[in-house]
Enzyme design. Structure first.
Site, PDB file in Angstrom:
ATOM      1  N   ASP B 192     -48.431  76.269  17.281  1.00 49.23           N
ATOM      2  CA  ASP B 192     -47.426  77.188  17.757  1.00 49.23           C
ATOM      3  C   ASP B 192     -46.498  77.463  16.571  1.00 49.23           C
ATOM      4  O   ASP B 192     -46.545  76.746  15.578  1.00 49.23           O
ATOM      5  CB  ASP B 192     -46.671  76.484  18.896  1.00 49.23           C
ATOM      6  CG  ASP B 192     -45.545  77.322  19.428  1.00 49.23           C
ATOM      7  OD1 ASP B 192     -45.745  78.535  19.543  1.00 49.23           O
ATOM      8  OD2 ASP B 192     -44.481  76.754  19.728  1.00 49.23           O
ATOM      9  N   ASP B 563     -44.498  72.886  20.955  1.00 51.26           N
ATOM     10  CA  ASP B 563     -43.283  72.214  21.389  1.00 51.26           C
ATOM     11  C   ASP B 563     -42.780  72.675  22.751  1.00 51.26           C
ATOM     12  O   ASP B 563     -41.964  72.015  23.357  1.00 51.26           O
ATOM     13  CB  ASP B 563     -42.170  72.411  20.368  1.00 51.26           C
ATOM     14  CG  ASP B 563     -41.630  73.827  20.397  1.00 51.26           C
ATOM     15  OD1 ASP B 563     -42.455  74.750  20.548  1.00 51.26           O
ATOM     16  OD2 ASP B 563     -40.417  74.002  20.291  1.00 51.26           O
ATOM     17  N   ASP B 567     -46.929  75.987  25.497  1.00 47.96           N
ATOM     18  CA  ASP B 567     -48.038  75.394  24.743  1.00 47.96           C
ATOM     19  C   ASP B 567     -48.789  74.344  25.544  1.00 47.96           C
ATOM     20  O   ASP B 567     -49.775  73.796  25.085  1.00 47.96           O
ATOM     21  CB  ASP B 567     -47.514  74.740  23.465  1.00 47.96           C
ATOM     22  CG  ASP B 567     -46.717  75.707  22.629  1.00 47.96           C
ATOM     23  OD1 ASP B 567     -47.194  76.845  22.475  1.00 47.96           O
ATOM     24  OD2 ASP B 567     -45.631  75.340  22.168  1.00 47.96           O
TER      25      ASP B 567
END
Lengths: 335, 915
Positions: B192, B563, B567
């Site tokens: 990410d 995080d 995700d």
């Protein structure tokens, strides 16, 4: 000090506790297979092995062994099995041997049987240790089948195939026509006599079936004193084995004439096994066994050869230790 | 019906009387509050619960996590299966041989007393005995040992001081204790962006106002004396610039009781801008309804906000129309992406300075915004305002209509300047990515962010290189055809340039990705295999998960790191999920297998923990098979001397203790084994290729261990039966000699195969040998045991010790010689580094190897990218060959059918850039 660490104390720190173990930082030595180490390891093995080999070989060579295979010559050429199974025939057989070298006492008398599978699973399990040891356990014959109980259901003591097939050839030995005593006391392990075979357990119903396996036992002597049985019951792991028959506690000179009168009772003819009489002295290495000495010498020699080989190889094809240009990802560029 | 698309909600609402307006109203996603959303700065909301529990969008899109199995476990299972087949073969072959022997020979052995007419099932007895003998061939202890070491690997991660994040006071944590080895076999990392690579903290850094650049020297415009002077002097440009910063946003200031002002903003950028303006003495004090109050140099300025021309991703800009309450002027304030604002400059205005500024800032990885300003005539505004209201109340195509109307106003802007906001990269991110890529891991960045930002960040953190070194290929398009063409173009370029020393990467956005994933999976898979780097922008959580799935389906080991809650799916889908416990909460960290505080810990997690775990498990598992096979082979060999009747040479106590005590403890200390120091690994991350390609545990290495156990079994057996022949061939003694031989050999094998020895290992290995004797002395002193007095008896015999030394010598000599030969003349990269570590002191190694590798770094990419796609069989290469490319596995050389017809069309490399 780290300023953060001070701060960390005030608000409960989650920082892992430091120890060399948790950080995988325990001091470690990392031996490498450098040519030096390897060559010296092989030389060391070589230097160590050769003397050991020589020592055991000479110990083995010192041992005087008198071997006489008598199974073939003590029966008529035809119908060996019929001869041996007939209980009426006289099976006495006389063998004459010449002693090549002086034999110092104690001289051990062994009988050696070949191709006899004392380690066969059916055979080796067919015994009852409890019954051999304890009087009260006479009925524990479950493991002993098919030699557990006699035809009328009474327990056989000692039960099982091992005891049933007890070796029953006997040897009478005379040196230069003069009879010599073969001491049959103390041939079994003392620990077996004390702890494995009961002094209050007496044979009963033994060898009373239709087929007689081997030797009979004197029913008035407790099992712990039946040393031939105790020796026999220490089953051998290999199909060819020697078992102690007795000890001669006198020296026999070189060129002495040995006359052995054999009662050739035991049937090895059904399965083509051999029977050998062995007289042997002993040394620190045990009985005569050249294998260890030869093996040590061979391995020692090979190791020395390898050490020299590695030295030569290293001289002709030296390799710089840890040259990163050998790294594959670097090597590809060089190519 | 509930669905998981968070961008859609179609419903109608009709209010019944007493509500007057009871027409059917359309409801869209804009009228919806999703589960687990926070309502900020809103006192109350009135609504109806439509879906609950698993029917919410969140519930629908959270998949059920599958239990994870590491590649190693799969390999071990495979090997176990092979051993099982081998065992069956042994049982069948020896079982029938035993029966044949029984029928021909054993009936002559009168002392065995076989019955001639046995029931039929007696034919099964001998095979079953062999089955019992061979049952330990598959080590049960391996499962226990593996579980034990795996939980320790996980503990080592928890304990690791170097992965402790001081800032957030979070240590690393391994939630899943079973998959540490997979860390060492990662081939793809899907990451990410915001919050993972960056800190998710926007800071205003630089600006360019008029023709002047501020903040270039000190890197912080807020401290630039020139800018402060300009403000103090009341430079009109600067003041206008600050006004736009302050007003052109949707920020809401909140006065805290202590008097300081807090800003609540939807966008972190706006937050940064308003805060920066406040630091430059233009403070947005309050916003009440349409009135905004600004404090500037102790003066209060009142503005009335007339209209807000909202930001959309198509327009890429937002504008505010305000009325200056002092002067009565109506002003249009605009801010937006350069490509959206600069074309709206009034004609004649040179925008080159600003273009340069934007370029310059972008190269620094800063997020740029351009500011514009125009004074409106009141007639113009009134007229426009009417059409704007009209458009705003349109029912069809509202967005498009509004955009059109906005366009009418946003022209002839006076460009004020460019601001540059930094979304700071987390510390050590570029180095981490660099090292991990060097170790052969491919990076994909999946972000919900827009393309330009993604590219900037990717550039900044070494993910992609700028033009001469690297090339970025775009896949985009709105329709299926466009996307297909674009994809094909990119793919062709990839194929052509795969032999050039260029770092290729492709960029794809969520829309195109959606089309590709539904229609062109095959082509995309090929692209995925060819490309080491990819940027996927504007992707949804489920697309992230789909991408992970796609890579997994190509048999790649994937690691997903993120995080935020968006995700979670990708983290659960990936072979390994890593969560960063960061500013967006713990959702990802909770769902993940590993949670770490900072992205930079990833390299330690993979290179140190993953690699060691892999190496250790590789040794442990193969060794477990070795020792079990060893004892089984001895039993099998013995059966040839015992009439193939299935007699066990060893007694049951020894057999049990052999697996449980004698051989399992020394090897457990492999958890402390380190083949290379952590430093060396970090300097030579390429070494990870050995783990990735599974070079240490595969059928061929296993065959080595298999052969070794066979060899050792033969050595032990032959020496034992010859040394303990004739009068010594007592069953218990002979079996004890063979067992001691096995114990000695296994101690030497462990010693030879370990790379480093701490006192724990030495203690375990040699202590175990001593323990073996102690245990056996103990058993030998129990009168009722079968082994009574045996061990004492043996230890008094010189021939016992001589035989054992002989077994060790014969057993280990060739192994040592072979190992030495390989080590010196066919060294693996690991061996070379071990030697390098040793031959030069640690410091020297550091400098020397590093410089060596640095100088090669430029070229280093060459071999890696030149090798097109390696044959999969190379995974099973023996240890000797160490091509680092073995990790790149092929995908079925798919001829890429869909695009066959278009192959004939000429493609020019320049096409790539066309879009």
């Amino acid at each position: 000090m780290d300023p953060f660490e001070v701060e960390g104390d005030s608000r409960k720190s989650n920082k892992p506790k430091y120890s060399k173990f948790t950080q995988q930082e325990l001091p470690a030595c990392k031996p490498l297979l450098t040519p030096g180490i390897v060559v010296s390891a092989f030389s060391l093995i070589g230097i160590l092995f050769v003397p050991i080999g020589l020592a055991s070989l000479s110990a083995s060579q010192e041992i005087v062994e008198l071997i006489d295979r008598y199974d073939t010559s003590c029966v008529p050429m035809t119908d060996k099995v019929g001869f041996i199974q007939n209980s009426k025939t006289d099976k006495t057989c006389t063998r004459t041997l010449t002693v090549p070298k002086q034999m110092k006492s104690p001289i051990y008398v062994y009988y050696q049987i070949g191709d006899f599978y004392q380690n066969h699973r059916r055979y080796v399990k067919s015994r009852s240790d409890k019954q051999l040891r304890y009087k009260e356990a006479a009925g524990l014959t479950k493991n002993c089948e098919p030699e557990g109980n006699s035809a009328d259901g009474a327990p056989i003591i000692p039960c099982g195939l091992i005891a049933w097939s007890l070796f029953n050839d006997t040897y009478t030995i005379s040196v230069n026509k003069k009879a010599i005593e073969v001491n049959k006391k103390g041939i079994a392990w003392q620990s077996d006599k004390n702890n494995k075979f009961g002094s209050d357990v007496y044979p009963s119903n033994f060898q009373k079936g239709n087929i007689i396996g081997g030797a009979k036992l004197n029913e008035s002597i407790p099992l712990s004193e039946q040393e031939d049985l105790i020796v026999w019951m220490r089953t051998a792991a290999l199909p060819t084995f020697r078992k102690l028959y007795g000890r001669i506690e006198a020296d026999i000179m070189a060129n002495d004439q040995l006359t052995v009168v054999i009662q050739n009772n035991y049937n090895t003819y059904s399965f083509g096994g051999s029977k050998v009489l062995v007289l042997s002295t002993t040394s620190w290495i045990g009985g005569k066994n050249n294998f260890i000495g030869v093996a040590y010498l061979t391995i020692g020699g090979l190791c020395l050869f390898l050490a020299v080989g590695f030295i030569v190889l290293y001289m002709f094809k030296p390799r710089a230790l840890g040259d990163p240009s050998y790294l594959s990802w670097n090597r590809d560029i060089l190519d | 019906m509930p669905d998981k698309d968070i961008r859609r909600f179609d419903a109608n609402i009709r209010l019944f009387p007493p509500f007057i307006d009871n027409d059917i109203c359309p409801l869209t996603i804009n009228n919806t509050l999703l589960q687990s959303c926070y309502l900020r700065n809103t006192e109350w909301a009135c609504g109806v619960a439509v879906y609950t529990g698993n029917e919410t969008k969140l519930g629908m899109s959270s998949g059920v996590p599958e239990p994870k199995l590491t590649a190693m476990d799969a390999m071990i299972d495979k090997l176990t299966g092979a051993i099982f087949l081998f065992q069956l073969t042994v049982v069948v072959v020896l079982g029938s041989a035993g029966n044949v022997w029984k029928d021909t020979e054993a009936h002559k052995q009168w002392y065995v007393k076989y019955d001639y007419d046995e029931p039929w099932y007696q034919i099964l007895v001998i095979p079953l005995r062999f089955e019992l003998l061979c049952s330990i061939m598959i080590p049960i202890s391996i499962k226990v040992s593996l579980d034990f070491v795996k939980s320790l690997y996980a503990k080592f991660i928890d304990w690791d001081e170097e992965m402790y994040d001081l800032e957030n006071n979070t240590p690393a944590h391994a939630a899943n204790t079973a998959i540490s080895e997979d860390l060492g076999q990662v081939e793809y990392i899907l990451t990410d962006k915001t919050g993972t690579l960056t800190e998710n903290k926007m800071i205003f850094r630089k600006c360019c106002v008029g023709d002047t650049f501020y903040g270039n020297e000190c890197g912080d415009a807020l401290r630039d004396v020139e800018l402060l002077n300009a403000i103090a002097n009341g430079s009109p440009h600067v003041i206008k610039f600050l006004t736009v910063m302050t007003l052109c946003n949707t920020v809401i200031p909140i006065k805290s009781p202590s008097g300081s002002i807090l800003y609540k903003a939807q966008s972190q950028d706006e937050d940064a801008l308003v805060n920066a303006a406040a630091n430059l003495h233009m403070v947005l004090v309050s916003k009440n309804g349409n009135n905004a109050e600004i404090h500037f140099n102790r003066r209060m300025i009142q503005y009335e906000i007339l209209d807000i021309l909202e930001f959309t991703s198509d327009r890429k800009r937002m504008s505010v129309v305000v009325l200056d309450c002092q002067s009565g002027k109506i002003i249009l304030l605009s801010k937006g992406a350069d490509e959206a604002i600069l074309p709206c400059a009034y004609s004649g205005r040179q925008t080159k300075t600003f273009l340069d500024a934007v370029d310059k800032y972008a190269q620094l990885g800063l997020r740029t915004l351009c500011f514009g300003w125009r004074e409106l005539e009141s007639e113009e505004y009134t007229e426009w305002s009417r059409s704007f209201k009209e458009a705003n109340s349109a029912l069809n195509d509202r967005e498009w209509k509004v955009a059109e109307v906005c366009e009418k106003l946003e022209h002839s802007l006076e460009i004020l300047g460019v601001s540059a906001i930094e979304d700071r990269l987390q510390g050590g991110v570029p180095e981490t990515i660099e090292i991990l890529r060097q170790s052969g891991i491919n990076f994909w960045m999946l972000t919900g962010d827009k393309q330009s930002t993604a590219i900037q960040i990717a550039l900044l953190c070494n993910l992609i290189s700028s033009e001469p070194k690297g090339q970025l290929l775009y896949i985009n398009g709105r329709t299926e055809d466009e996307v297909a063409r674009s994809l094909e173009r990119v793919l062709r370029t990839m194929r052509i340039t795969s032999s050039e020393p260029k770092e290729l990467a492709f960029v794809v956005d969520g829309w195109a990705l959606e089309i590709i994933l539904t229609h062109y999976t095959e082509a995309f898979t090929e692209l995925a295999v060819l490309s080491k780097t990819a940027l996927c922008c504007r992707v949804t959580p489920s697309q992230k998960a789909q991408l992970v799935k796609l890579l997994k389906s190509c048999d790649y080991r994937t690691l997903a790191i993120g995080d935020g809650g968006n995700d979670v799916r990708m983290i659960q889908q990936a072979d390994i999920g890593v969560g960063i416990s960061g500013r967006e909460g713990l959702q990802a960290a909770r769902a993940a297998d590993y949670s770490i505080g900072k992205f930079r810990f990833l390299k330690r997690l993979i290179l140190v923990h993953g690699r060691y775990s892999y190496n250790r498990t590789a040794f442990l598992s193969q060794y477990s098979f070795y020792k079990s096979l060893l004892i089984c082979f001895i039993q099998i060999l013995f059966s040839f001397l015992s009439g193939i009747a299935g007699t066990s040479l060893f007694n049951s106590v020894s057999l049990m203790a052999y697996n449980v005590f004698y051989t399992s403890i020394p090897v457990l200390t492999t958890i402390l084994d380190k083949d290379l120091s952590e430093k060396t690994v970090m300097q030579n991350p390429e070494i990870l290729l050995y783990c990735q390609a599974g070079r240490l545990l595969n059928p061929s290495t296993f065959a080595g261990w298999f052969g070794r156990s066979l060899y050792h079994a033969i050595v032990i057996f032959l020496i034992t039966i010859h040394a303990y022949a004739n009068e010594k061939s007592e069953m218990e003694e002979l079996s004890m000699v063979a067992l001691s031989g096995s114990i000695w050999l296994q101690a030497f094998v462990v010693t030879l195969e370990m790379n480093s020895f701490t006192f724990v290992q030495l203690l375990a290995i040699w202590g175990n040998c001593i323990a073996f004797y102690v245990i056996n002395f103990f058993i030998s002193s129990i009168p009722s045991s079968g082994m009574y007095t045996i061990m004492f008896r043996l230890c008094r015999q010189p021939s016992y010790w001589i035989s054992l030394v002989l077994i060790s010598g014969v057993g280990m000599g060739p192994v040592l010689a072979l190992k030495y030969f390989r080590y010196t003349y066919r060294p693996s990269a690991i061996n070379i580094l071990q030697k390098a570590e040793r031959s030069r002191g640690p410091m020297y190694t550091l400098v020397n190897l590093e410089s060596q590798l640095r100088s090669d770094k430029g070229n280093m990419m060459v071999p890696i990218s030149t090798t097109p796609v390696k044959n999969k069989s190379s995974v099973y290469e023996p240890l000797l060959s160490d091509s680092p490319m073995a990790s790149r596995r092929p995908l079925a050389s798919s001829s890429f059918d869909i695009f066959q017809p278009t192959h004939s069309r000429t493609s020019h490399p320049r096409n790539i850039k066309a879009n």
